[in-house]
Write a protein that holds these residues in place. Structure first.
Motif, PDB file in Angstrom:
ATOM      1  N   LYS A 146       0.913  -1.334  -0.151  1.00 55.09           N
ATOM      2  CA  LYS A 146      -0.116   0.011   0.044  1.00 55.09           C
ATOM      3  C   LYS A 146       0.955   1.217   0.076  1.00 55.09           C
ATOM      4  CE  LYS A 146      -3.745   2.350   2.427  1.00 55.09           C
ATOM      5  NZ  LYS A 146      -4.983   2.354   3.341  1.00 55.09           N
ATOM      6  N   LYS A 147       1.990   1.216   0.866  1.00 51.80           N
ATOM      7  CA  LYS A 147       2.682   2.370   0.904  1.00 51.80           C
ATOM      8  C   LYS A 147       3.594   2.750  -0.410  1.00 51.80           C
ATOM      9  CE  LYS A 147       6.768   4.285   3.865  1.00 51.80           C
ATOM     10  NZ  LYS A 147       7.367   3.966   4.777  1.00 51.80           N
ATOM     11  N   VAL A 149       2.432   1.641  -3.491  1.00 46.57           N
ATOM     12  CA  VAL A 149       1.565   2.223  -4.528  1.00 46.57           C
ATOM     13  C   VAL A 149       0.892   3.429  -4.455  1.00 46.57           C
ATOM     14  CG1 VAL A 149      -0.826   1.591  -5.198  1.00 46.57           C
ATOM     15  CG2 VAL A 149       0.657  -0.297  -4.965  1.00 46.57           C
ATOM     16  N   GLU A 150       0.830   3.913  -2.998  1.00 46.05           N
ATOM     17  CA  GLU A 150       0.142   5.316  -2.819  1.00 46.05           C
ATOM     18  C   GLU A 150       1.456   6.268  -3.145  1.00 46.05           C
ATOM     19  OE1 GLU A 150      -1.379   5.211   1.145  1.00 46.05           O
ATOM     20  OE2 GLU A 150      -3.497   4.366   0.203  1.00 46.05           O
ATOM     21  N   THR A 151       2.746   6.108  -2.896  1.00 44.57           N
ATOM     22  CA  THR A 151       3.654   6.689  -3.223  1.00 44.57           C
ATOM     23  C   THR A 151       3.775   7.113  -4.836  1.00 44.57           C
ATOM     24  OG1 THR A 151       4.878   5.998  -1.064  1.00 44.57           O
ATOM     25  CG2 THR A 151       6.207   7.273  -2.836  1.00 44.57           C
ATOM     26  N   HIS A 152       3.446   6.032  -5.497  1.00 45.44           N
ATOM     27  CA  HIS A 152       3.568   6.100  -7.034  1.00 45.44           C
ATOM     28  C   HIS A 152       2.390   6.965  -7.352  1.00 45.44           C
ATOM     29  CE1 HIS A 152       6.692   3.045  -7.155  1.00 45.44           C
ATOM     30  NE2 HIS A 152       6.644   3.467  -8.414  1.00 45.44           N
ATOM     31  N   GLY A 153       1.274   7.375  -6.596  1.00 39.41           N
ATOM     32  CA  GLY A 153       0.055   7.964  -6.949  1.00 39.41           C
ATOM     33  C   GLY A 153      -0.917   7.058  -7.570  1.00 39.41           C
ATOM     34  N   GLY A 154      -0.911   5.858  -6.855  1.00 39.80           N
ATOM     35  CA  GLY A 154      -1.826   4.762  -7.296  1.00 39.80           C
ATOM     36  C   GLY A 154      -2.626   4.336  -6.222  1.00 39.80           C
ATOM     37  N   ASP A 155      -3.172   3.185  -6.470  1.00 44.48           N
ATOM     38  CA  ASP A 155      -4.146   2.836  -5.216  1.00 44.48           C
ATOM     39  C   ASP A 155      -4.356   1.232  -5.344  1.00 44.48           C
ATOM     40  OD1 ASP A 155      -6.892   1.984  -6.425  1.00 44.48           O
ATOM     41  OD2 ASP A 155      -6.616   3.715  -7.395  1.00 44.48           O
ATOM     42  N   SER A 157      -6.498  -2.310  -3.908  1.00 39.18           N
ATOM     43  CA  SER A 157      -7.823  -2.695  -3.191  1.00 39.18           C
ATOM     44  C   SER A 157      -7.903  -4.072  -3.396  1.00 39.18           C
ATOM     45  CB  SER A 157      -9.157  -1.945  -3.822  1.00 39.18           C
ATOM     46  OG  SER A 157      -9.366  -2.255  -5.156  1.00 39.18           O
ATOM     47  N   VAL A 170      -4.205  -3.553  -8.235  1.00 39.61           N
ATOM     48  CA  VAL A 170      -3.405  -2.183  -8.257  1.00 39.61           C
ATOM     49  C   VAL A 170      -3.389  -1.449  -9.377  1.00 39.61           C
ATOM     50  CG1 VAL A 170      -0.953  -1.447  -7.965  1.00 39.61           C
ATOM     51  CG2 VAL A 170      -1.646  -3.429  -6.538  1.00 39.61           C
TER      52      VAL A 170
END
Length: 178
Positions: A146-147, A149-155, A157, A170
């Motif tokens: 999660k960390k 993916v979110e640092t890349h600007g993604g999400d 679930s 992803v």
């Protein structure tokens, strides 16, 4: 006995590395990359583990995906972690499927297993650090996913499959926002 000591030492080393990775900020090294190639490499690396567990790995890679700008090593870590989790959740004879596609926001990775799924009471916690249902897990794998993916600007679930198992999704942008 020596083999057991070596195995346990490697396990401890892996746990410490995960804890250190989780505790520090993610420093991304962006390069233009073929996303399907990253996925193929990760699947190839997981083949032995799948074989040892009697699991079949199948891929469905979208043709003609555009190049993406991302941290290839970190994204490989995401892909490998999700595939490893899917293999560990599956039973002998099961199939783990890995798909790529493109949507309006960027590239999409889906990793689907046919394991026992995620208990309702655990669904809110699976991305939390140190949460694990595995006896030997650190509980950092999905938190790290999660960390990154979110640092890349993604999400990231997940959905519980209709039959059984779980599909993790992803979504990553084609290039960084900044």
């Amino acid at each position: 006995k020596l083999a057991l000591v070596i195995e346990e030492t490697e396990h401890l080393e892996s746990m410490v590395r995960e804890m250190l990775d989780f505790g520090k900020p993610v420093d991304l090294q962006f390069i233009e990359t073929d996303f399907n190639e990253l996925v193929s490499d990760s699947v190839r690396l997981a083949q032995q583990m799948a074989k040892e567990n009697g699991i079949k790995l199948e891929t469905g890679l979208a043709p003609n995906l555009p190049s993406v700008v991302l941290d290839a090593q970190r994204v490989k870590q995401i892909i490998s972690n999700l595939i490893t989790n899917a293999i560990q959740a599956s039973h002998t004879g099961d199939i783990v499927r890995v798909f790529t596609s493109l949507n309006s926001l960027g590239v999409v990775l889906k990793v689907a297993d046919h394991g026992d799924g995620i208990a309702k009471e655990n669904r809110e916690s699976i991305f939390h650090p140190f949460f694990s249902t595995k006896r030997e897990g650190t509980g950092l794998g999905l938190g790290i996913v999660k960390k990154i993916v979110e640092t890349h600007g993604g999400d990231v679930s997940f959905n519980v499959n209709q039959e059984k198992g779980v599909t993790f999704t992803v979504r990553l942008p084609l290039k960084p926002e900044n």
